[in-house]
Scaffold this motif. Structure first.
Motif, PDB file in Angstrom:
ATOM      1  N   TRP A   1      -3.141   4.406   5.498  1.00  0.00           N
ATOM      2  CA  TRP A   1      -3.482   3.000   5.691  1.00  0.00           C
ATOM      3  C   TRP A   1      -2.236   2.109   5.722  1.00  0.00           C
ATOM      4  O   TRP A   1      -2.147   1.182   6.533  1.00  0.00           O
ATOM      5  CB  TRP A   1      -4.432   2.524   4.593  1.00  0.00           C
ATOM      6  CG  TRP A   1      -5.861   2.813   4.924  1.00  0.00           C
ATOM      7  CD1 TRP A   1      -6.562   3.937   4.612  1.00  0.00           C
ATOM      8  CD2 TRP A   1      -6.747   1.972   5.667  1.00  0.00           C
ATOM      9  NE1 TRP A   1      -7.847   3.847   5.108  1.00  0.00           N
ATOM     10  CE2 TRP A   1      -7.982   2.652   5.754  1.00  0.00           C
ATOM     11  CE3 TRP A   1      -6.627   0.717   6.251  1.00  0.00           C
ATOM     12  CZ2 TRP A   1      -9.089   2.120   6.415  1.00  0.00           C
ATOM     13  CZ3 TRP A   1      -7.734   0.183   6.907  1.00  0.00           C
ATOM     14  CH2 TRP A   1      -8.937   0.878   6.984  1.00  0.00           C
ATOM     15  N   GLY A   2      -1.266   2.395   4.868  1.00  0.00           N
ATOM     16  CA  GLY A   2      -0.037   1.605   4.875  1.00  0.00           C
ATOM     17  C   GLY A   2       0.709   1.734   6.188  1.00  0.00           C
ATOM     18  O   GLY A   2       1.204   0.750   6.749  1.00  0.00           O
ATOM     19  N   THR A   3       0.789   2.958   6.720  1.00  0.00           N
ATOM     20  CA  THR A   3       1.453   3.186   7.999  1.00  0.00           C
ATOM     21  C   THR A   3       0.726   2.483   9.144  1.00  0.00           C
ATOM     22  O   THR A   3       1.360   1.872  10.019  1.00  0.00           O
ATOM     23  CB  THR A   3       1.528   4.695   8.283  1.00  0.00           C
ATOM     24  OG1 THR A   3       2.235   5.352   7.227  1.00  0.00           O
ATOM     25  CG2 THR A   3       2.234   4.956   9.604  1.00  0.00           C
ATOM     26  N   ALA A   4      -0.605   2.546   9.131  1.00  0.00           N
ATOM     27  CA  ALA A   4      -1.386   1.898  10.191  1.00  0.00           C
ATOM     28  C   ALA A   4      -1.182   0.387  10.170  1.00  0.00           C
ATOM     29  O   ALA A   4      -1.049  -0.249  11.226  1.00  0.00           O
ATOM     30  CB  ALA A   4      -2.865   2.234  10.016  1.00  0.00           C
ATOM     31  N   LEU A   5      -1.136  -0.208   8.990  1.00  0.00           N
ATOM     32  CA  LEU A   5      -0.964  -1.660   8.888  1.00  0.00           C
ATOM     33  C   LEU A   5       0.430  -2.093   9.332  1.00  0.00           C
ATOM     34  O   LEU A   5       0.594  -3.146   9.954  1.00  0.00           O
ATOM     35  CB  LEU A   5      -1.230  -2.120   7.456  1.00  0.00           C
ATOM     36  CG  LEU A   5      -2.695  -2.055   7.011  1.00  0.00           C
ATOM     37  CD1 LEU A   5      -2.826  -2.351   5.523  1.00  0.00           C
ATOM     38  CD2 LEU A   5      -3.546  -3.040   7.820  1.00  0.00           C
ATOM     39  N   LEU A   6       1.437  -1.289   9.030  1.00  0.00           N
ATOM     40  CA  LEU A   6       2.790  -1.628   9.480  1.00  0.00           C
ATOM     41  C   LEU A   6       2.903  -1.512  10.999  1.00  0.00           C
ATOM     42  O   LEU A   6       3.562  -2.338  11.655  1.00  0.00           O
ATOM     43  CB  LEU A   6       3.808  -0.716   8.802  1.00  0.00           C
ATOM     44  CG  LEU A   6       4.107  -1.023   7.335  1.00  0.00           C
ATOM     45  CD1 LEU A   6       5.122  -0.030   6.783  1.00  0.00           C
ATOM     46  CD2 LEU A   6       4.637  -2.445   7.173  1.00  0.00           C
ATOM     47  N   ALA A   7       2.277  -0.485  11.580  1.00  0.00           N
ATOM     48  CA  ALA A   7       2.291  -0.342  13.038  1.00  0.00           C
ATOM     49  C   ALA A   7       1.575  -1.513  13.693  1.00  0.00           C
ATOM     50  O   ALA A   7       2.021  -2.039  14.725  1.00  0.00           O
ATOM     51  CB  ALA A   7       1.630   0.980  13.431  1.00  0.00           C
ATOM     52  N   GLU A   8       0.467  -1.942  13.097  1.00  0.00           N
ATOM     53  CA  GLU A   8      -0.276  -3.102  13.612  1.00  0.00           C
ATOM     54  C   GLU A   8       0.583  -4.356  13.555  1.00  0.00           C
ATOM     55  O   GLU A   8       0.577  -5.189  14.468  1.00  0.00           O
ATOM     56  CB  GLU A   8      -1.558  -3.274  12.789  1.00  0.00           C
ATOM     57  CG  GLU A   8      -2.422  -4.455  13.190  1.00  0.00           C
ATOM     58  CD  GLU A   8      -2.213  -5.653  12.292  1.00  0.00           C
ATOM     59  OE1 GLU A   8      -2.661  -6.753  12.654  1.00  0.00           O
ATOM     60  OE2 GLU A   8      -1.581  -5.494  11.222  1.00  0.00           O
TER      61      GLU A   8
ATOM     62  N   VAL B   1       0.839  -1.204   0.000  1.00  0.00           N
ATOM     63  CA  VAL B   1       0.000   0.000   0.000  1.00  0.00           C
ATOM     64  C   VAL B   1       0.873   1.253   0.000  1.00  0.00           C
ATOM     65  O   VAL B   1       0.608   2.213  -0.746  1.00  0.00           O
ATOM     66  CB  VAL B   1      -0.952  -0.003   1.215  1.00  0.00           C
ATOM     67  CG1 VAL B   1      -1.629   1.354   1.375  1.00  0.00           C
ATOM     68  CG2 VAL B   1      -2.016  -1.081   1.057  1.00  0.00           C
ATOM     69  N   LEU B   2       1.920   1.268   0.826  1.00  0.00           N
ATOM     70  CA  LEU B   2       2.816   2.419   0.867  1.00  0.00           C
ATOM     71  C   LEU B   2       3.508   2.634  -0.479  1.00  0.00           C
ATOM     72  O   LEU B   2       3.612   3.768  -0.969  1.00  0.00           O
ATOM     73  CB  LEU B   2       3.862   2.236   1.968  1.00  0.00           C
ATOM     74  CG  LEU B   2       3.391   2.451   3.404  1.00  0.00           C
ATOM     75  CD1 LEU B   2       4.498   2.096   4.381  1.00  0.00           C
ATOM     76  CD2 LEU B   2       2.952   3.899   3.620  1.00  0.00           C
ATOM     77  N   ALA B   3       3.984   1.546  -1.074  1.00  0.00           N
ATOM     78  CA  ALA B   3       4.659   1.654  -2.370  1.00  0.00           C
ATOM     79  C   ALA B   3       3.705   2.167  -3.444  1.00  0.00           C
ATOM     80  O   ALA B   3       4.080   2.981  -4.296  1.00  0.00           O
ATOM     81  CB  ALA B   3       5.248   0.302  -2.772  1.00  0.00           C
ATOM     82  N   SER B   4       2.454   1.694  -3.391  1.00  0.00           N
ATOM     83  CA  SER B   4       1.480   2.098  -4.409  1.00  0.00           C
ATOM     84  C   SER B   4       1.137   3.579  -4.321  1.00  0.00           C
ATOM     85  O   SER B   4       0.717   4.193  -5.306  1.00  0.00           O
ATOM     86  CB  SER B   4       0.199   1.265  -4.277  1.00  0.00           C
ATOM     87  OG  SER B   4      -0.553   1.660  -3.133  1.00  0.00           O
ATOM     88  N   ALA B   5       1.311   4.165  -3.122  1.00  0.00           N
ATOM     89  CA  ALA B   5       0.996   5.591  -2.950  1.00  0.00           C
ATOM     90  C   ALA B   5       1.876   6.468  -3.834  1.00  0.00           C
ATOM     91  O   ALA B   5       1.501   7.596  -4.165  1.00  0.00           O
ATOM     92  CB  ALA B   5       1.158   5.992  -1.485  1.00  0.00           C
ATOM     93  N   PHE B   6       3.039   5.959  -4.212  1.00  0.00           N
ATOM     94  CA  PHE B   6       3.950   6.723  -5.056  1.00  0.00           C
ATOM     95  C   PHE B   6       3.876   6.291  -6.521  1.00  0.00           C
ATOM     96  O   PHE B   6       4.649   6.765  -7.348  1.00  0.00           O
ATOM     97  CB  PHE B   6       5.382   6.564  -4.544  1.00  0.00           C
ATOM     98  CG  PHE B   6       5.553   7.033  -3.124  1.00  0.00           C
ATOM     99  CD1 PHE B   6       5.708   8.377  -2.834  1.00  0.00           C
ATOM    100  CD2 PHE B   6       5.526   6.127  -2.069  1.00  0.00           C
ATOM    101  CE1 PHE B   6       5.851   8.818  -1.528  1.00  0.00           C
ATOM    102  CE2 PHE B   6       5.668   6.552  -0.761  1.00  0.00           C
ATOM    103  CZ  PHE B   6       5.831   7.906  -0.489  1.00  0.00           C
TER     104      PHE B   6
ATOM    105  N   PHE C   1      -4.284   9.052   1.456  1.00  0.00           N
ATOM    106  CA  PHE C   1      -5.150   8.013   2.003  1.00  0.00           C
ATOM    107  C   PHE C   1      -4.416   6.675   2.067  1.00  0.00           C
ATOM    108  O   PHE C   1      -4.489   5.961   3.080  1.00  0.00           O
ATOM    109  CB  PHE C   1      -6.411   7.893   1.137  1.00  0.00           C
ATOM    110  CG  PHE C   1      -7.488   7.045   1.751  1.00  0.00           C
ATOM    111  CD1 PHE C   1      -8.223   7.500   2.833  1.00  0.00           C
ATOM    112  CD2 PHE C   1      -7.777   5.780   1.254  1.00  0.00           C
ATOM    113  CE1 PHE C   1      -9.222   6.724   3.410  1.00  0.00           C
ATOM    114  CE2 PHE C   1      -8.771   4.996   1.814  1.00  0.00           C
ATOM    115  CZ  PHE C   1      -9.487   5.468   2.896  1.00  0.00           C
ATOM    116  N   SER C   2      -3.690   6.333   1.009  1.00  0.00           N
ATOM    117  CA  SER C   2      -2.935   5.079   1.013  1.00  0.00           C
ATOM    118  C   SER C   2      -1.757   5.132   1.980  1.00  0.00           C
ATOM    119  O   SER C   2      -1.412   4.126   2.612  1.00  0.00           O
ATOM    120  CB  SER C   2      -2.440   4.756  -0.403  1.00  0.00           C
ATOM    121  OG  SER C   2      -3.486   4.259  -1.211  1.00  0.00           O
ATOM    122  N   LEU C   3      -1.131   6.299   2.124  1.00  0.00           N
ATOM    123  CA  LEU C   3      -0.031   6.438   3.082  1.00  0.00           C
ATOM    124  C   LEU C   3      -0.508   6.210   4.511  1.00  0.00           C
ATOM    125  O   LEU C   3       0.174   5.539   5.302  1.00  0.00           O
ATOM    126  CB  LEU C   3       0.603   7.829   2.957  1.00  0.00           C
ATOM    127  CG  LEU C   3       1.457   8.085   1.711  1.00  0.00           C
ATOM    128  CD1 LEU C   3       1.860   9.554   1.642  1.00  0.00           C
ATOM    129  CD2 LEU C   3       2.701   7.198   1.732  1.00  0.00           C
TER     130      LEU C   3
END
Length: 240
Positions: A175-182, A124-129, A171-173
């Motif tokens: 969600w990607g950050t939240a999933l990595l923290a989880e 998700v983080l990669a896709s944001a870029f 929005f994707s950044l």
């Protein structure tokens, strides 16, 4: 897809299909129903198998993980196309299950779930870029509400509005950050807390991460994008 715009780019009334907007409650359910299958049902299955039927911890975890894997396979079969992310999740599930079975380590099986979250978060983080942020797939139906006019407005903004695109990436950044923290929190818990505790606590951590991503992502991206689409629709109506 049917073209709903005129030569000037303004929605043309005769070409707009009579599709009723999707109620927000239904859109919310369709977005998060998979969470019930992937988190709530496996947790219930684990306790039923381990406490109700006396099955071992590793075996209970293995069988309770079968449902999310089956859902992923069914999604691939139903859509009749290979979704790279879904296939990756399935592979991680299978590899984690095999490793856990060979080693007999229930904690490794719990950590496997975190590996799935980390993979999704990184993608998700990669896709944001990239050209198409991954979380747009879930956000777009929420904003356009099944309305062809709003869909046309979204497409125009996504194609030519730099600020709208930046908000889409945000929005994707989030969600990607939240999933990595989880993922980090569940790995720590898997190796420091009792297995029975982490079976339910892991889902609580996931739920907190999802709610946090919804709130933060809503404030930073979803709400501003919805207002931008509203303004674009009004602009198109005035031009018409």
């Amino acid at each position: 897809m049917t073209d709903v715009t005129s030569a000037t780019g303004v929605p043309s009334a005769p070409d707009v299909p009579s599709t009723a907007p999707v109620p927000r409650g239904r859109a919310l359910w369709e977005s998060f129903a998979p969470l019930v299958v992937d988190a709530v049902l496996p947790m219930a299955a684990y306790y039923a198998l381990s406490k109700g039927f006396g099955m071992g911890t590793v075996a209970s975890l293995g069988w309770s993980s079968a449902l999310p894997a089956a859902r992923t396979v069914w999604g691939l079969v139903k859509d009749r196309r290979l979704n790279g992310l879904a296939a990756l999740i399935l592979v991680v599930n299978i590899v984690g299950l095999l490793l856990s079975t060979v080693s007999g380590d229930a904690r490794l099986m719990l950590a496997k779930d975190s590996a799935v979250s980390s993979v999704i978060g990184l993608v998700v983080l990669a896709s944001a870029f990239g050209r198409r942020p991954l979380m747009t797939t879930g956000l777009k139906p929420w904003v356009v509400k099944g309305d062809p006019v709003r869909l046309a407005a979204w497409d125009r903004l996504s194609a030519g509005d730099a600020r709208f695109r930046r908000t889409e990436r945000t929005f994707s950044l989030v969600w990607g950050t939240a999933l990595l923290a989880e993922c980090v929190a569940r790995v720590v818990g898997a190796y420091t807390l009792p297995v029975d505790t982490m079976v339910w606590l892991g889902n609580v951590i996931l739920g907190v991460a999802v709610i946090a991503a919804m709130l933060v992502g809503g404030g930073l991206a979803a709400d501003p994008m919805e207002k931008t689409v509203d303004a674009e629709v009004r602009k198109g109506a005035e031009a018409a």
